[in-house]
Design an enzyme around this catalytic site. Structure first.
Site, PDB file in Angstrom:
ATOM      1  N   SER A 115       0.760  -1.174  -0.228  1.00 43.97           N
ATOM      2  CA  SER A 115       0.133  -0.022   0.105  1.00 43.97           C
ATOM      3  C   SER A 115       0.739   1.404  -0.046  1.00 43.97           C
ATOM      4  O   SER A 115       0.276   2.530  -0.187  1.00 43.97           O
ATOM      5  CB  SER A 115      -0.902  -0.088   1.318  1.00 43.97           C
ATOM      6  OG  SER A 115      -2.009  -0.898   0.910  1.00 43.97           O
ATOM      7  N   LYS A 156       0.036   3.703  -2.713  1.00 41.51           N
ATOM      8  CA  LYS A 156      -0.822   4.973  -2.556  1.00 41.51           C
ATOM      9  C   LYS A 156      -0.436   6.153  -2.550  1.00 41.51           C
ATOM     10  O   LYS A 156      -1.129   7.060  -2.593  1.00 41.51           O
ATOM     11  CB  LYS A 156      -1.962   4.516  -1.421  1.00 41.51           C
ATOM     12  CG  LYS A 156      -2.606   3.217  -1.714  1.00 41.51           C
ATOM     13  CD  LYS A 156      -3.392   2.971  -0.695  1.00 41.51           C
ATOM     14  CE  LYS A 156      -4.400   1.642  -0.680  1.00 41.51           C
ATOM     15  NZ  LYS A 156      -4.013   0.407  -0.081  1.00 41.51           N
ATOM     16  N   SER A 204      -6.770   3.432   3.962  1.00 41.92           N
ATOM     17  CA  SER A 204      -5.690   2.638   3.168  1.00 41.92           C
ATOM     18  C   SER A 204      -6.869   1.955   2.117  1.00 41.92           C
ATOM     19  O   SER A 204      -6.610   0.641   1.957  1.00 41.92           O
ATOM     20  CB  SER A 204      -5.051   1.607   3.835  1.00 41.92           C
ATOM     21  OG  SER A 204      -3.864   1.260   3.047  1.00 41.92           O
TER      22      SER A 204
END
Length: 374
Positions: A54, A57, A114
């Site tokens: 993640s 991101k 997230s």
């Protein structure tokens, strides 16, 4: 100018002359960066390609922030939720097809919670599809100088070609903090509620260290537990990138260890102020005979505690220096060393412009240069 200095510093070898040895870090790869100077203070496997999970991101957010800043999206704009976004696997903010969601909500859902669903929805709003958005991600990665990064999706879900390095992640995080200060505060939000579901920020350091204000966690089974953490103490910002740890608590512990070591082992020194003349080299064929050379922004450097007085500078100017000279044009190099150890070379630029002289002045200087070179 500052961006050029930062990119130059990031490719230099890690400083090896700190008096206080860096701590052992239980991770696959890591890096500690002084954001103000761009110096890598310590690193392990900084250019080894790893799965970002993640941490991906950050690039999704970078492009979303750019879209809002460029007015192709607005924070209050409602975005339809596609079946693909709704069904996105992994962590979610729990958007639903029957309920349009605003860009502001999606940004919070992506950063604080997230949410992979939020990432897909933003990608589709910006580029039409996640596949097209991934192309934009790679284009932006190239522009930012991420030399070992390739994106396949907006979320960080595993893919054999979805790879980066901790060095590239530090460049990306630095760019995000630098280019979008108006949005960076979202990364310090500790919890967010959407669709009546409250979720905490997974960055434990936000709850443990009041100087930490970001940035992003990541986790998949193959990537391990990852964290990019940034702290600001006395106007000095450090950023750590830790990937491939064994648990949520370990990634926080190892990141905190790196940040504390960086503040303890190093001081930040302002070597030159913005627009301060470091040297004034001779100019030929110009309306002025000299030009001030220096930095357009404060030039700061991290040095081991107590070693600031050991800094030595040597200036190499480009000669012959011919007008016209534009403000910001590189006209020399500053070579810095600490004691007998070289730190690096940094571009000196013209602080002012120097137009060409008239035809007689140019002719006279041409004659003088010819005689000088005999």
């Amino acid at each position: 100018m500052l961006r050029r200095i930062i990119l130059l510093l990031l490719v230099l070898p890690t400083l090896a002359f700190a008096q206080l040895a860096p701590p052992p870090v239980a991770a696959r790869a890591w890096l500690l960066l002084d954001v103000g100077s761009g110096q890598v203070l310590t690193a392990e496997n900084p250019d080894q390609r790893i799965e970002p999970a993640s941490l991906t991101k950050l690039m999704t957010a970078y492009l979303a922030f750019a879209a809002v800043k460029g007015k192709t999206l607005s924070l209050d704009q409602t975005i339809p939720v596609s079946p693909k976004a709704w069904k996105a696997p992994g962590s979610k903010m729990f958007i639903e097809p029957q309920t349009p969601v605003t860009v502001k909500e999606l940004l919070h859902g992506m950063i604080v919670q997230s949410g992979n669903d939020a990432c897909v929805a933003l990608a589709e709003a910006i580029a039409g599809s996640e596949e097209a958005f991934a192309q934009l991600m790679n284009k932006e990665a190239a522009r930012l100088g991420l030399k070992n990064t390739h994106f396949e999706n907006a979320t960080g879900l595993p893919h054999p070609s979805h790879l980066t390095t901790v060095r590239d992640l530090s460049v990306l995080a630095t760019a995000l903090i630098r280019d979008f200060p108006e949005f960076y505060s979202i990364y310090s939000v500790k919890e967010y509620t959407y669709n009546k579901i409250k979720q905490p920020n997974r960055n434990r350091l936000l709850f443990l260290d009041p100087t930490v204000d970001g940035v992003k966690t990541g986790h998949t089974d193959s990537a391990g537990y990852c964290l990019i953490a940034s702290a600001k103490r006395n106007d000095r910002r450090l950023l750590s990138v830790v990937v491939g740890t064994t648990s949520d608590s370990v990634r926080a512990q190892e990141s905190q260890k790196l940040l504390n070591w960086g503040y303890l082992a190093y001081d930040t020194v302002k070597v030159y102020s913005a627009n301060q003349a470091v040297t004034e080299p001779r100019v030929w064929k110009g309306k002025e005979n000299t030009v001030k050379a220096g930095f357009l922004n404060d030039f700061v450097l991290s040095v081991p505690k107590g070693d600031a007085d050991k800094l030595k500078a040597n200036v190499v100017s480009q000669q012959p220096l011919l007008a016209p000279i534009a403000k910001g044009q590189q006209i020399g190099t500053l070579q810095l060393s600490l004691g007998d150890k070289a730190i690096g070379e940094y571009p000196l630029v013209a602080i002012d412009e120097v137009p060409q002289a008239g035809w007689f002045g140019r002719l006279w200087d041409a004659l003088r240069l010819w005689i000088k070179n005999l």
